[in-house]
Scaffold this motif. Structure first.
Motif, mmCIF file in Angstrom:
data_model
loop_
_atom_site.group_PDB
_atom_site.id
_atom_site.type_symbol
_atom_site.label_atom_id
_atom_site.label_comp_id
_atom_site.label_asym_id
_atom_site.label_seq_id
_atom_site.Cartn_x
_atom_site.Cartn_y
_atom_site.Cartn_z
ATOM 1 N N SER A 35 0.860 -1.185 0.000
ATOM 2 C CA SER A 35 0.000 0.000 0.000
ATOM 3 C C SER A 35 0.894 1.231 0.000
ATOM 4 C CB SER A 35 -0.927 -0.001 1.220
ATOM 5 O OG SER A 35 -0.172 -0.017 2.404
ATOM 6 N N GLY A 36 0.294 2.400 -0.057
ATOM 7 C CA GLY A 36 1.078 3.637 -0.072
ATOM 8 C C GLY A 36 1.739 3.872 -1.412
ATOM 9 N N PRO A 37 2.921 4.506 -1.422
ATOM 10 C CA PRO A 37 3.576 4.835 -2.692
ATOM 11 C C PRO A 37 3.952 3.599 -3.516
ATOM 12 C CG PRO A 37 4.906 5.585 -0.825
ATOM 13 C CD PRO A 37 3.645 5.028 -0.277
ATOM 14 N N VAL A 38 4.209 2.487 -2.840
ATOM 15 C CA VAL A 38 4.556 1.251 -3.566
ATOM 16 C C VAL A 38 3.374 0.790 -4.412
ATOM 17 C CG1 VAL A 38 5.350 -1.129 -3.325
ATOM 18 C CG2 VAL A 38 6.117 0.583 -1.724
ATOM 19 N N ASN A 39 2.169 0.987 -3.911
ATOM 20 C CA ASN A 39 0.974 0.544 -4.633
ATOM 21 C C ASN A 39 0.825 1.257 -5.977
ATOM 22 O OD1 ASN A 39 -1.587 -0.915 -4.822
ATOM 23 N ND2 ASN A 39 -2.489 1.099 -4.653
ATOM 24 N N VAL A 40 1.345 2.457 -6.087
ATOM 25 C CA VAL A 40 1.242 3.210 -7.331
ATOM 26 C C VAL A 40 2.056 2.544 -8.440
ATOM 27 C CG1 VAL A 40 1.716 5.443 -8.422
ATOM 28 C CG2 VAL A 40 0.855 5.354 -6.084
ATOM 29 N N VAL A 41 3.250 2.049 -8.097
ATOM 30 C CA VAL A 41 4.135 1.489 -9.117
ATOM 31 C C VAL A 41 4.097 -0.036 -9.211
ATOM 32 C CG1 VAL A 41 5.723 3.428 -9.042
ATOM 33 C CG2 VAL A 41 6.127 1.475 -7.560
ATOM 34 N N ALA A 42 3.649 -0.699 -8.152
ATOM 35 C CA ALA A 42 3.668 -2.165 -8.142
ATOM 36 C C ALA A 42 2.917 -2.798 -9.302
ATOM 37 C CB ALA A 42 3.142 -2.690 -6.802
ATOM 38 N N PRO A 43 1.683 -2.386 -9.619
ATOM 39 C CA PRO A 43 0.986 -3.027 -10.730
ATOM 40 C C PRO A 43 1.678 -2.823 -12.077
ATOM 41 C CG PRO A 43 -0.551 -1.735 -9.414
ATOM 42 C CD PRO A 43 0.825 -1.415 -8.935
ATOM 43 N N ILE A 44 2.482 -1.773 -12.193
ATOM 44 C CA ILE A 44 3.173 -1.483 -13.450
ATOM 45 C C ILE A 44 4.483 -2.251 -13.541
ATOM 46 C CG2 ILE A 44 4.202 0.354 -14.848
ATOM 47 C CD1 ILE A 44 2.242 2.269 -13.322
ATOM 48 N N LEU A 45 5.249 -2.277 -12.438
ATOM 49 C CA LEU A 45 6.589 -2.871 -12.472
ATOM 50 C C LEU A 45 6.615 -4.374 -12.205
ATOM 51 C CD1 LEU A 45 8.690 -0.159 -10.608
ATOM 52 C CD2 LEU A 45 8.528 -0.559 -13.048
ATOM 53 N N PHE A 46 5.724 -4.866 -11.359
ATOM 54 C CA PHE A 46 5.761 -6.280 -10.983
ATOM 55 C C PHE A 46 5.227 -7.145 -12.119
ATOM 56 C CE2 PHE A 46 5.275 -5.445 -6.121
ATOM 57 C CZ PHE A 46 6.473 -4.771 -6.138
#
Length: 197
Positions: A164-175
């Motif tokens: 959650s938090g800032p990681v959630n913004v990029v996780a769906p794109i990078l993972f």
């Protein structure tokens, strides 16, 4: 000239067409869907350009209708626009730097497959769980507006990681599935009403 143009037309007939690998896309052997035609004959592979996708209907006397060719071009343009948006989102996501909070306690290295590892306390509403470090491969993932759910695997076990938090913004794109990932986080007990590894 008509012979050259005939070679660049891929035929589609939802009634008598087939999307198997032996389909040639000719009038006699058409594809069933535009998607299969596009996968087997992408526009870049045509020689000479342009490549036309033409629908054949039982009620249609002229299979080379301009409306169908325009629809195919529109679908291809939309796919290209979506890919361009995805590439821009990737560039933006790669610029985000996530650092560990030095104020948190040191993380215990843990194997995902470990059953009841010593020194690990699972967090609940009333207590904080042990901070752990795990390494594994992404087995599966899903995202919502506020969280990203990643099933991390080490071949013998699976662990659900919630970002959650800032990681959630990029996780769906990078993972991506099967990518290696090192995760630091708090170990929490799965609520009784939920099921998760």
């Amino acid at each position: 000239m008509d012979d050259v143009l005939e070679k660049t037309i891929i035929y589609i007939d939802k009634n008598r067409g087939s999307d198997d690998r032996w389909t040639k896309g000719t009038k006699e052997n058409p594809f069933a869907t535009l998607f299969a035609a596009y996968l087997n004959f992408p526009p870049e592979s045509s020689s000479p350009p342009p490549l036309y996708y033409t629908r054949i209907d039982a009620t249609e006397s002229d299979p080379g209708t301009p409306e169908w060719n325009e629809a195919a071009k529109s679908a291809i343009k939309k796919a290209e626009e979506n890919e361009e948006k995805r590439q821009l989102a990737l560039i933006e996501a790669r610029q985000l730097v996530i650092l560990q909070d030095e104020g948190l306690p040191a993380a215990i290295k843990m194997k995902i497959s470990a059953q009841n590892p010593s020194g690990v306390i699972l967090g609940k509403e009333t207590r904080t769980g042990t901070r752990a470090r795990v390494v594994g491969r992404i087995d599966n993932l899903g995202a919502s507006k506020t969280r990203t759910f990643v099933y991390l695997s080490d071949t013998r076990g699976v662990l659900l990681c919630i970002f959650s938090g800032p990681v959630n913004v990029v996780a769906p794109i990078l993972f991506q599935k099967q990518a290696s990932l090192e995760v630091y986080g708090e170990m929490k007990e799965v609520p009784t009403e939920n099921k998760a590894p």
